[in-house]
Motif scaffolding. Structure first.
Motif, PDB file in Angstrom:
ATOM      1  N   ARG A 107      -2.788  -6.279  -4.226  1.00 58.64           N
ATOM      2  CA  ARG A 107      -3.520  -6.524  -2.981  1.00 58.64           C
ATOM      3  C   ARG A 107      -2.596  -6.381  -1.780  1.00 58.64           C
ATOM      4  O   ARG A 107      -2.963  -5.774  -0.768  1.00 58.64           O
ATOM      5  N   ASN A 110      -1.890  -2.727  -1.105  1.00 61.28           N
ATOM      6  CA  ASN A 110      -3.023  -2.068  -0.445  1.00 61.28           C
ATOM      7  C   ASN A 110      -3.107  -2.453   1.014  1.00 61.28           C
ATOM      8  O   ASN A 110      -3.397  -1.616   1.872  1.00 61.28           O
ATOM      9  N   SER A 114      -2.669   0.094   4.130  1.00 63.17           N
ATOM     10  CA  SER A 114      -3.722   0.259   5.142  1.00 63.17           C
ATOM     11  C   SER A 114      -3.183  -0.013   6.540  1.00 63.17           C
ATOM     12  O   SER A 114      -3.665   0.566   7.510  1.00 63.17           O
ATOM     13  N   SER A 121      -7.579   4.596   5.388  1.00 62.19           N
ATOM     14  CA  SER A 121      -8.481   3.647   4.733  1.00 62.19           C
ATOM     15  C   SER A 121      -9.925   3.798   5.224  1.00 62.19           C
ATOM     16  O   SER A 121     -10.849   3.343   4.595  1.00 62.19           O
TER      17      SER A 121
END
Length: 123
Positions: A107, A110, A114, A121
């Protein structure tokens, strides 16, 4: 001579590990999917202790002495299942913690990606 004994014990261990039902069950419990069955598997110790108790009763009643080997085998298998319960709980907790750490790490990766490439994204 020691090499021969070592090889013989290795082959005996492989055979017992591969073909004995209790070892097959314990190996299945040690997998990630089987860890949840460790505590219920502890209940399998009860029939083994009952069988050992029955053999002891037969021995005390004048039965053959080779039943002592069965008592030893039954007690050994029962203890293996009794020990596997708490061990499986510890292994399950450790696996779940590692999985949570991996999810958190993914997480964060990511989120960092982003932030680095905000337009990637959106697409």
């Amino acid at each position: 001579m020691i090499r021969l004994l070592w090889a013989l014990s290795a082959h005996a261990r492989y055979y017992l590990r591969r073909y004995m039902p209790t070892n097959i069950a314990l190996d299945a419990i040690r997998t990630r999917r089987g860890l949840k069955w460790g505590i219920p598997a502890m209940l399998l110790a009860v029939p083994y202790f009952l069988a050992a108790n029955h053999c002891i009763t037969l021995i005390e009643g004048g039965g053959p002495g080779w039943l002592n080997l069965l008592v030893l085998l039954f007690c050994w298998n029962a203890l293996k299942f009794l020990i596997m319960g708490p061990v499986s709980v510890i292994l399950l907790v450790r696996a779940r913690v590692q999985e949570a750490v991996e999810r958190r790490r993914a997480r964060r990766m990511n989120e960092a990606q982003s932030l680095k490439y905000p337009m990637a994204s959106v697409a």
